[in-house]
Design an enzyme around this catalytic site. Structure first.
Site, PDB file in Angstrom:
ATOM      1  CG  ASN A  46      31.245  61.148 -63.379  1.00  0.00           C
ATOM      2  OD1 ASN A  46      30.973  60.370 -62.466  1.00  0.00           O
ATOM      3  ND2 ASN A  46      30.322  61.899 -63.967  1.00  0.00           N
ATOM      4  CG  HIS A  63      23.450  63.580 -65.955  1.00  0.00           C
ATOM      5  ND1 HIS A  63      24.123  62.490 -65.472  1.00  0.00           N
ATOM      6  CD2 HIS A  63      24.124  63.963 -67.069  1.00  0.00           C
ATOM      7  CE1 HIS A  63      25.166  62.211 -66.260  1.00  0.00           C
ATOM      8  NE2 HIS A  63      25.176  63.098 -67.244  1.00  0.00           N
ATOM      9  CD1 TRP A 107      29.060  57.047 -70.765  1.00  0.00           C
ATOM     10  CD2 TRP A 107      27.721  57.532 -69.039  1.00  0.00           C
ATOM     11  NE1 TRP A 107      28.002  57.770 -71.261  1.00  0.00           N
ATOM     12  CE2 TRP A 107      27.171  58.088 -70.222  1.00  0.00           C
ATOM     13  CE3 TRP A 107      27.037  57.701 -67.822  1.00  0.00           C
ATOM     14  CZ2 TRP A 107      25.977  58.808 -70.212  1.00  0.00           C
ATOM     15  CZ3 TRP A 107      25.855  58.427 -67.824  1.00  0.00           C
ATOM     16  CH2 TRP A 107      25.343  58.970 -69.015  1.00  0.00           C
ATOM     17  CE1 TYR A 114      33.474  58.561 -69.868  1.00  0.00           C
ATOM     18  CE2 TYR A 114      33.190  60.307 -68.249  1.00  0.00           C
ATOM     19  CZ  TYR A 114      32.684  59.222 -68.942  1.00  0.00           C
ATOM     20  OH  TYR A 114      31.404  58.795 -68.711  1.00  0.00           O
ATOM     21  CD  GLU A 140      29.165  59.789 -66.045  1.00  0.00           C
ATOM     22  OE1 GLU A 140      29.909  60.105 -66.999  1.00  0.00           O
ATOM     23  OE2 GLU A 140      28.157  60.437 -65.726  1.00  0.00           O
ATOM     24  NE  ARG A 166      25.609  59.112 -61.413  1.00  0.00           N
ATOM     25  CZ  ARG A 166      26.198  59.850 -62.343  1.00  0.00           C
ATOM     26  NH1 ARG A 166      27.088  59.305 -63.154  1.00  0.00           N
ATOM     27  NH2 ARG A 166      25.929  61.126 -62.442  1.00  0.00           N
ATOM     28  CD  GLU A 192      30.876  64.667 -65.997  1.00  0.00           C
ATOM     29  OE1 GLU A 192      30.551  65.307 -67.007  1.00  0.00           O
ATOM     30  OE2 GLU A 192      31.508  63.591 -66.062  1.00  0.00           O
TER      31      GLU A 192
HETATM   32  C1  GBH Z   1      30.242  62.635 -68.955  1.00  0.00           C
HETATM   33  O1  GBH Z   1      30.740  63.851 -69.398  1.00  0.00           O
HETATM   34  C2  GBH Z   1      28.772  62.818 -68.748  1.00  0.00           C
HETATM   35  O2  GBH Z   1      28.423  62.740 -67.376  1.00  0.00           O
HETATM   36  C3  GBH Z   1      27.934  61.869 -69.551  1.00  0.00           C
HETATM   37  O3  GBH Z   1      26.630  62.371 -69.603  1.00  0.00           O
HETATM   38  C4  GBH Z   1      28.562  61.676 -70.913  1.00  0.00           C
HETATM   39  O4  GBH Z   1      27.730  60.948 -71.762  1.00  0.00           O
HETATM   40  C5  GBH Z   1      29.849  60.949 -70.695  1.00  0.00           C
HETATM   41  O5  GBH Z   1      30.683  61.644 -69.811  1.00  0.00           O
HETATM   42  C6  GBH Z   1      30.635  60.685 -71.975  1.00  0.00           C
HETATM   43  O6  GBH Z   1      31.022  61.881 -72.554  1.00  0.00           O
HETATM   44  O7  GBH Z   1      37.022  69.561 -73.696  1.00  0.00           O
HETATM   45  O8  GBH Z   1      38.398  70.787 -72.103  1.00  0.00           O
HETATM   46  O9  GBH Z   1      36.098  70.235 -71.539  1.00  0.00           O
HETATM   47  C7  GBH Z   1      32.131  63.911 -69.653  1.00  0.00           C
HETATM   48  C8  GBH Z   1      32.432  65.171 -70.422  1.00  0.00           C
HETATM   49  C9  GBH Z   1      33.908  65.839 -72.101  1.00  0.00           C
HETATM   50  C10 GBH Z   1      34.565  66.067 -69.819  1.00  0.00           C
HETATM   51  C11 GBH Z   1      35.309  66.053 -72.533  1.00  0.00           C
HETATM   52  C12 GBH Z   1      35.965  66.305 -70.247  1.00  0.00           C
HETATM   53  C13 GBH Z   1      37.339  67.100 -72.026  1.00  0.00           C
HETATM   54  C14 GBH Z   1      37.913  68.355 -71.478  1.00  0.00           C
HETATM   55  N1  GBH Z   1      33.842  65.274 -70.771  1.00  0.00           N
HETATM   56  N2  GBH Z   1      35.983  66.871 -71.574  1.00  0.00           N
HETATM   57  S1  GBH Z   1      37.325  69.844 -72.263  1.00  0.00           S
END
Ligand code: GBH
Length: 457
Positions: free
Chosen positions: A288, A122, A410, A290, A363, A78, A167
Site C-alpha cells: 500500500n 483490516h 484506494w 501513499y 492500495e 479487494r 498494514e
Molecule cells: C490506508 O492507511 C488504509 O489501509 C485505508 O484503510 C485508508 O482508508 C487509506 O490508507 C487512506 O488513508 O502519520 O507517521 O503514521 C494508510 C494510513 C496514514 C499511513 C498516514 C501513513 C502517515 C505516516 N497512512 N500515515 S504517520
C-alpha cells in the site's frame, strides 16, 4: 485528460475497500462489537464525531456496488471481512449469518467476472478479544489463524487472493504507539510487541489458509520510501532508524525471516522460532503506497509539514517525520510523489532479490473534497492525474525488472476515513452520505474507458 499508461496485457486492475469503512449495519446479522464501534463513541476521537454505523451501507447495497465494478471493467475487488461478523467475540464457532454475507458477495463478484481478493483483518478487532489483550496478547495470533480457517473452509474455493493483515505498521503506530486509531493506546516504543504478535498472526494464518486449501496468499503492507531531511549524519541516522521501523521491521521478518538489527531483542516470546512461522512462503507481496517520509533528527529544522500534526507525540522520539516538499498535494494535504512508488518497488527488489514474490499494489489513492456538480458529474481531474502517474511509476518499475502484477485503487467508494470521518474522499465513486446515492466520478470513467476497451487475454 491524462493518457492511460501502457502496462502488460495480463496486468490486474482492481479497487479496494475495508469492512468498517463501507458496510454499516454494525448491529445486523449477529455481528459482534469491534474496537472501532467502541472508539468512535469516545468523545474527540473522530472528526465531527462521525461513526461507521451506516457508512456506505454496503452491507445492504453490495449488489449495486458490484454492478458499478462490473461496468467499470474491474478485474479484481479487494474487500475485507469483518472478523466480528464471523466470530462475534473473536473466538469460538462461526456465526453463519456473517459467513452468508461474504458468501453472497463472493458469488456476486464471480458472476460479474471479478476476482474476489479478501483481507481478513483490516483493523476491526472484536472488542471481546481486545478486552483479552488484543495484539498485546500472543494468543491473538492463534485467534487470527482460527478465524482464517473458518473463512477458508467456507470461501476457500472461490477467493482469488488472500491477505491475512492490512498494514500492521499502521496498527502498531497509529493504534498502539500514538493512539490516533483504535484501540487508542499510547504505548510509544512499548508498542513493538504489537508488531511481533501481528506478524506471528500473519504467519499462523498463512499456514492455516494453506491447510484449508486456500491458494494465492500474501499481505497488504504499507510502505514509504524514507528520505533524510538533510545530508547531515544526524538526519541520515534518524532516517535510517525510521526506515527500519516503518518498512523493514515488517517486511524483513516475512521475506527474510529476520528482524532488522537490534529489534529481535525487543520482541516477546521465542522470537527465532516465531520468525520461521512468520517467513512462511507467500505467493505475492502487497504494497500500500501513499507518500514518502522525510525524517530528521530531533531538534533539527523540519524540511516540510510535520506528519502526525496535532498528535501528542512522545517527547523523546529519536526522529521527526515530515512530508516531502515541492510537490502538489491532495486535499488531505498529502504530497503527491509518484516516483516514491517506483523507488519503493525498486528498493524491495534490491533488498530481497529472488526471495521477493510477485508484487501487487494493494492500495494507492488520493483524497479530494469532491462535490457533485450541477451537471450531475464529479470532475476529479486531479485524481485521474494521480492514478495515471502512479500507474506510470509501476510501469517504470516493471521496465527495470520488478515483477508487479496489479494495482488496486484506494478506494472504490468514498467512505469512512477512520479518525478523519467522512470529509476525506478517496473513491472513484462519490457517495452522498445522506441519501447514500453513488455517483461515478470522472476518474471512474477514465478507468472504464481503458479497462473496457481491452481485448480479452
Ligand atoms: C490506508 O492507511 C488504509 O489501509 C485505508 O484503510 C485508508 O482508508 C487509506 O490508507 C487512506 O488513508 O502519520 O507517521 O503514521 C494508510 C494510513 C496514514 C499511513 C498516514 C501513513 C502517515 C505516516 N497512512 N500515515 S504517520
Amino acid at each position: 485528460m491524462s493518457e492511460f499508461p501502457q502496462l502488460p496485457a495480463e496486468f490486474v486492475y482492481g479497487a479496494a475497500t475495508a469492512s468498517y469503512q463501507i458496510e454499516g449495519a454494525v448491529q445486523l446479522g449477529g455481528r459482534g462489537t469491534s474496537i472501532w464501534d467502541t472508539f468512535v463513541r469516545e468523545p474527540g476521537r473522530i472528526k465531527n464525531g462521525e461513526t461507521g454505523d451506516v457508512a456506505c451501507d454496503s452491507y445492504h447495497r453490495y449488489g449495486e456496488d458490484v454492478a458499478l465494478m462490473k461496468d467499470l471493467g474491474l478485474d479484481a475487488y479487494r474487500f475485507s471481512i469483518a472478523w466480528p461478523r464471523i466470530q462475534p467475540t473473536g473466538q469460538g464457532p462461526a456465526n453463519e449469518a456473517g459467513l452468508d454475507y461474504y458468501d453472497k458477495l463472493v458469488d456476486e463478484l464471480l458472476t460479474a467476472g471479478i476476482a474476489p481478493a479478501a483481507t481478513l483483518f483490516h483493523w476491526d478487532m472484536p472488542q471481546a478479544l481486545q478486552d483479552a489483550g488484543g495484539w498485546q496478547s500472543r494468543e491473538t495470533a492463534q485467534r487470527l489463524a482460527d478465524y482464517a480457517t473458518i473463512v477458508a473452509d467456507r470461501l476457500g474455493d472461490r477467493v482469488a487472493m488472500w491477505m491475512p493483515l492490512n498494514e500492521p505498521v499502521v496498527v502498531t503506530l497509529m493504534g498502539h504507539a500514538l493512539g490516533i486509531h483504535a484501540p487508542g493506546l499510547e504505548l510509544g516504543f512499548d508498542a513493538l510487541p504489537i508488531a511481533h504478535h501481528q506478524l506471528l498472526g500473519h504467519g499462523l494464518a498463512v499456514q492455516a489458509l494453506r491447510a484449508a486449501g486456500a491458494t494465492n496468499i500474501g499481505i497488504a503492507s504499507n510502505h514509504a520510501p524514507t528520505w533524510a531531511g538533510s545530508d547531515s549524519d544526524e538526519d541520515k541516522g534518524a532516517a535510517e532508524l525510521y526506515d527500519s521501523i516503518y518498512n523493514w521491521l515488517f517486511a524483513d521478518p516475512i521475506l527474510k525471516g529476520t528482524y532488522p538489527d537490534g529489534f529481535a531483542e525487543a520482541m516477546p516470546g521465542p522470537v527465532e522460532e516465531d520468525l520461521k512461522t512468520i517467513s512462511s512462503p507467500l505467493d505475492f507481496f502487497g504494497i500500500n503506497y501513499y507518500q514518502p517520509a522525510v525524517v530528521s533528527a530531533p531538534g533539527s529544522e523540519l524540511a516540510g509539514p510535520s506528519l502526525g500534526e496535532g498528535v501528542a507525540l512522545p517527547a523523546d522520539l529519536p526522529f521527526q517525520v515530515s512530508q516531502a516538499t515541492g510537490h502538489e498535494t491532495t486535499d488531505f494535504g498529502w504530497a503527491i510523489v509518484p516516483n516514491g512508488l517506483r523507488e519503493i518497488l525498486v528498493t524491495f527488489k534490491e533488498r530481497y532479490g529472488d526471495r521477493l514474490p510477485p508484487i501487487y499494489i494493494t492500495e494507492s489513492g488520493c483524497s479530494f473534497h469532491d462535490v457533485v456538480g450541477s451537471d450531475g458529474a464529479v470532475h476529479d481531474e486531479a485524481r485521474i492525474s494521480y492514478h495515471a502517474k502512479h500507474l506510470r511509476a509501476v510501469a517504470e518499475a516493471i521496465d527495470v525488472g520488478v515483477d508487479v502484477r496489479g494495482y488496486f485503487a484506494w478506494s472504490l467508494l468514498d467512505n469512512f476515513e477512520w479518525a478523519e470521518g467522512y470529509e476525506e474522499r478517496f473513491g472513484l465513486v462519490h457517495v452522498d452520505f445522506d441519501s447514500l446515492t453513488r455517483t461515478p466520478k470522472d476518474s471512474y470513467h477514465w478507468f472504464q474507458q481503458h479497462l473496457t476497451a481491452r481485448q480479452p487475454a
